[in-house]
Design a protein around this motif. Structure first.
Motif, PDB file in Angstrom:
ATOM      1  N   LYS A  48       0.837  -1.206   0.000  1.00 25.68           N
ATOM      2  CA  LYS A  48       0.000   0.000   0.000  1.00 25.68           C
ATOM      3  C   LYS A  48       0.867   1.248   0.000  1.00 25.68           C
ATOM      4  CE  LYS A  48      -3.497   2.603   2.598  1.00 25.68           C
ATOM      5  NZ  LYS A  48      -4.365   2.933   1.439  1.00 25.68           N
ATOM      6  N   HIS A  50       1.349   4.907   1.124  1.00 25.40           N
ATOM      7  CA  HIS A  50       0.853   5.707   2.247  1.00 25.40           C
ATOM      8  C   HIS A  50       1.503   7.082   2.168  1.00 25.40           C
ATOM      9  CE1 HIS A  50      -0.109   7.061   6.297  1.00 25.40           C
ATOM     10  NE2 HIS A  50      -0.907   6.019   6.437  1.00 25.40           N
ATOM     11  N   VAL A 230       4.335  -0.954   3.434  1.00 29.89           N
ATOM     12  CA  VAL A 230       3.486   0.230   3.501  1.00 29.89           C
ATOM     13  C   VAL A 230       4.380   1.461   3.518  1.00 29.89           C
ATOM     14  CG1 VAL A 230       1.651   1.404   4.774  1.00 29.89           C
ATOM     15  CG2 VAL A 230       1.854  -1.084   4.934  1.00 29.89           C
ATOM     16  N   ALA A 404       0.283   4.159   9.063  1.00 27.38           N
ATOM     17  CA  ALA A 404       0.958   3.044   8.391  1.00 27.38           C
ATOM     18  C   ALA A 404       0.979   1.800   9.267  1.00 27.38           C
ATOM     19  CB  ALA A 404       2.377   3.455   8.014  1.00 27.38           C
TER      20      ALA A 404
END
Length: 961
Positions: A48, A50, A230, A404
């Protein structure tokens, strides 16, 4: 706080609950911003982007294994394996993995770390700078090595055995011992009743390297692993890199599947009663275990909503229980309700009602009263006002950005347990649509579903602090307390109501008679008509609370020896008092309703008020400040209850080795100055509440002594009006400024060595060097901080890694102007292996002396990188500016001036010269606590220390110079 937890729990998709009939069973859509998938070899990945981690990222590898996978002859190997991930891998030999990560500004033990639990293990590389692709590739290589290429060399294994035994000693406290010796009763007919994270020290001391290698290859392979990344990265590029790094790995032939170990139902209540004299506080817990939930519910919107309702009733119940605890006749001092894992088994969820009784005699009645409160809510429900209050706070939490770490926890939980992985946007949109009225009904219905006193899946755990002549509650009494709770006729719930008005009559506004502007730090200073000063620092932190700091000259040193009992209870006594027309109970509720924090306290030189508030609650914050200065409301029943609690704490501390060590350190540091010694039962008995209130008035009477600091995203025009109304209006009167003797650090070389009986023998050392002659300046403050970190690194390498004589050995360098005079200190805290005390103390002293002659440049560069990184991260909040402005106004020091440039310019020579200057006029305080069973050889092994005396309950009253 609960509202921070609700977002995390719901976002993680922990929805193992029964579906509510009114909510459609729509499947929750997965968060589309999380790239997830599975490689051909079974390895799972989550990636992901972030935006909150500018040019940084967190890298994790999660193993679907823990202590629960160990055989009887492997207990402790799961945790041991975690340690070995830092002791050599295929591509990072020896300690080079640690060295490489530290060269990137990461810190071992925080950014670079690992965690083993009973049913999971994960490894982390956090706050990694990802500007260079080579760094990303290296971090992925580290994850791959951890999961598949540990060296597990026999010598490295043998070196780590003693380290883990020392860790076991540090963690083996009374609360842990009580749980471990009752595991089989907590988990009958379950493997969870036979496993702990640290395992058996007999096995840790004796297992063969082959046994550890076999465990590693049995369980560590791609099908049991997930890579989670992340941060500020490109998801497509990161997924491609994961495929390249991990795609060629293969699972072993005949791989053993991870099978969830069951925690069976119990048809009859399980009741466990035990005690330990070193337990700080006795408590009783009531668990109601829940059954398994079908996947159709775990992935559904109905499950999400049920979890929301569960968090709602827990939060509202906790408010009620806190209000009850503040009543003088309540048999418990604290009670809380939560929902989560049953003890530490993630495969079984439970409601947990935790109760701390006033004393051991009140245990059964305390449990009965807390259960009755839960049953009242189950029967009568919650008020609309309570539901609205919860919804307001929950809506605010749901609107906050997901961190995160929260993303990692959500992905980890999804990998380990399945369930939904919704986006925070979906969660917020789904839950905000429920009105307070709907939430009111949902919470009551959910409580009725989950809380039952039928006895099935009920577990009562009562752990007590062992006290001479005290009778524990029996199993029959505890069971009867639960069974008879409904017979307590509590009537309808009546909240600690207040009309929202702190001040019945608004005070006549004062004036601001002078205004000036400081362009260096960008703050405004106002001189008030009553003589006080206000320092206003406007920031651009939109979503951070406003910070209030107020300080008046004159603290405990103003008072004589007769006031010593009052001085020691002052902060606690003011904390349980009311304000204005609000009782202590109403005040606590008022603060909770508005997410306000405020308190008043006194130290040796100053009296102060500190607070935080959302920007919209600035006026109530200043009203509360006005009341602390003018109208503290007595609450004698709460004061009497406070005295009971403090007596219990004092008695508990007699048998607690950590508390005894802390008290001994404090007493030795200040030469047993009466103001600095720990509170005693005599102090508590003598304390006069009326006199404490008189002292508070005396310290707040002359506003010429007071300075107020306000930091946040403030509208200066609005603050101007509020300051005139609530701060400039405080009346002022001249009072005497009698000043007593201040406590000062013990001069010369002072040693306090004492013996304590211990269940688990573990020696502890505290050493402080202090210098009051160094000039307080930004450069010297940075050098002192750096010296502490350099010493920590050196001691970690020498005492833990080389000597294997301690699990940890921490140092800290600090510079302060706490007494308006500069004090530079270098402190070492070190738990030591019994029998190695002389070696460790010699190593500590030699290492400090060596720093006056030579500083390792590689370690210096590593510390400089870490300090630069922390400085950059720490300048983003109101707290940072509050500290900077305070130091500038109070001490005339700009603590942020050229910080980065100063660090960059520091060389080994500069640091060596600083340490030489620091040690030139240094005082030294040494405190060592030894286990009683060291016996007659003690003097020979500690011959360089001044003296030894037995110390059973209190700090020593004698020192050697």
């Amino acid at each position: 706080m609960w509202h921070a937890r609700i977002l995390t729990i719901i976002y993680m998709g922990i929805c193992e609950i029964t579906a509510s009939a009114q909510i459609p069973k729509d499947v929750i859509p997965q968060d589309s911003t999380i790239r997830t998938g599975c490689l051909e070899n079974g390895l799972t990945y989550y990636v992901k982007h972030h935006g909150g981690m500018k040019q940084h990222a967190n890298f994790y590898i999660v193993q679907k294994v823990g202590a629960i996978q160990e055989n009887d002859n492997q207990q402790g190997l799961a945790h041991f394996l975690e340690h070995m991930c830092f002791k050599g891998t295929e591509h990072f030999r020896g300690n080079s993995l640690i060295s490489y990560c530290e060269s990137l500004g990461m810190q071992f033990g925080t950014d670079l770390n690992a965690t083993t639990r009973v049913d999971e293990t994960f490894y982390q590389l956090c706050n990694v700078p990802v500007r260079r692709q080579s760094t990303i590739d290296s971090c992925l290589l580290i994850l791959r090595d951890w999961g598949n290429a540990l060296l597990l060399q026999p010598q490295a294994i043998d070196e780590e055995r003693s380290v883990i035994q020392e860790e076991w000693k540090l963690r083996t406290r009374a609360s842990n011992l009580l749980i471990e010796r009752n595991l089989s009763s907590l988990f009958p007919n379950s493997k969870y009743g036979r496993r702990t994270t640290l395992g058996s020290m007999d096995i840790v001391r004796s297992f063969s390297p082959k046994a550890l290698m076999d465990y590693y290859h049995t369980w560590y392979h791609p099908s049991n692993q997930a890579v989670i990344i992340v941060g500020d990265i490109d998801p497509d590029e990161m997924v491609a890199a994961i495929r390249q790094q991990f795609g060629a790995l293969r699972n072993p032939v005949g791989v053993r599947p991870v099978v969830a170990e069951p925690v069976p139902d119990n048809d009859q209540p399980i009741i466990i009663i035990d005690h330990d004299k070193e337990l700080k506080l006795g408590y009783v817990k009531l668990f109601i275990k829940r059954g398994a939930v079908a996947d159709s519910v775990r992935y559904s919107v109905s499950g999400l909503v049920d979890d929301y309702a569960t968090q709602a009733f827990c939060a509202m119940l906790n408010d009620r229980l806190a209000q009850c605890a503040r009543q003088g006749d309540c048999p418990f001092v604290k009670a809380t309700m939560k929902e989560g894992n049953y003890v530490y088994a993630s495969v079984r969820k439970a409601l947990e009602l935790s109760v701390v009784p006033k004393d051991i005699r009140s245990t059964a009645e305390a449990l009965r009263r807390a259960v009755a409160e839960v049953l009242r809510a189950s029967k009568d429900g919650f008020s609309l006002e309570e539901a609205a209050m919860f919804k307001h706070s929950a809506d605010e939490a749901l609107g906050q950005s997901v961190t995160a770490v929260e993303v990692f926890e959500a992905c980890k939980d999804h990998f380990l347990h399945g369930g939904a992985l919704p986006s925070s946007v979906f969660v917020g949109q789904t839950l905000r649509r429920f009105s307070s009225t709907q939430l009111q009904a949902m919470a009551q219905e959910r409580l009725r579903q989950l809380f039952s006193c039928s006895g099935k899946n009920m577990v009562i755990v009562n752990f007590n602090r062992e006290e001479a002549g005290q009778q524990e509650a029996t199993a029959q009494e505890l069971l009867a307390a639960v069974a008879s709770a409904e017979e307590l006729r509590l009537g309808s719930y009546k909240p600690a109501t207040h009309d929202g008005q702190l001040l019945i009559n608004l005070p006549a506004a004062g004036n601001i008679i002078k205004e000036s502007r400081n362009e260096t730090l960008g703050y405004t200073e106002w001189q008030l008509s009553n003589g006080a000063r206000v320092i206003l620092k406007k920031t651009d932190m939109l979503n951070q609370p406003v910070i209030l700091r107020a300080e008046g000259k004159g603290g405990s040193a103003r008072f004589g020896r007769d006031d010593l009992p009052q001085v020691k209870l002052f902060n606690n006594a003011i904390g349980i008092s009311g304000l204005g027309n609000l009782s202590a109970v109403q005040l606590a509720q008022y603060l909770a309703d508005r997410q306000l924090q405020i308190s008043m306290g006194m130290d040796n030189r100053y009296t102060g008020i500190s607070g935080k508030a959302p920007i919209l609650q600035l006026e109530p914050l200043l009203q509360l400040t006005h009341l602390y200065l003018t109208a503290i409301k007595p609450d004698l029943p709460s004061f009497n209850m406070l005295k009971q609690q403090l007596k219990a704490m004092v008695e508990s501390n007699h048998n607690n080795v950590e508390a005894v060590m802390a008290d001994s350190i404090n007493a030795t540091l200040y030469g047993h100055h009466p103001w600095m010694e720990a509170i005693s039962e005599t102090d508590i008995d003598k304390a006069d509440y009326n006199r404490i209130l008189q002292m508070a008035h005396f310290c707040t009477a002359d506003m010429r002594d007071w300075t107020f600091y306000l930091t946040g995203n403030l509208d200066e025009d609005v603050v101007y009006q509020l300051v005139c109304r609530y701060l400039a209006s405080v009346p002022t009167e001249k009072v005497g400024r009698r000043t007593g003797r201040s406590a000062v650090l013990a001069q010369g070389k002072v040693k306090n060595i004492f013996i304590r009986p211990m269940k688990v023998p573990n020696s502890r050392a505290y050493v402080m060097w202090h210098n009051e002659r160094i000039v307080y300046s930004p450069e010297n403050v940075i050098k002192m901080d750096m010296a502490g970190q350099l010493l920590s690194e050196a001691l970690l390498g020498k005492v833990r890694l080389k000597m294997q004589a301690a699990y940890t050995c921490n140092a800290k360098g600090e510079a302060s102007l706490g007494m308006d005079e500069p004090i530079f200190t270098l402190t070492v805290m070190c738990p030591m292996t019994p029998g190695r005390e002389t070696e460790v103390m010699k190593a500590i002293n030699e290492t400090v002396d060596d720093m006056t002659r030579q500083i390792d440049e590689s370690i210096l560069n590593k510390v400089k990188a870490q300090m630069q990184k922390r400085f950059a991260a720490g300048t983003q909040g109101n707290g940072y500016w509050d500290d900077v402005v305070y130091k500038y106004v109070h001490y005339g020091v700009d603590s942020r001036a050229d910080y980065s440039l100063i660090i960059s310019a520091l060389t080994p020579k500069y640091m060596q010269q600083f340490m030489k200057e620091f040690m030139k006029h240094v005082g030294k305080v040494t405190v060592v606590m030894l286990p009683e069973d060291l016996g007659k050889d003690l003097f020979h092994r500690m011959k360089d220390l001044a003296f030894v005396r037995k110390n059973i309950k209190t700090p020593m009253k004698r020192m050697a110079n």
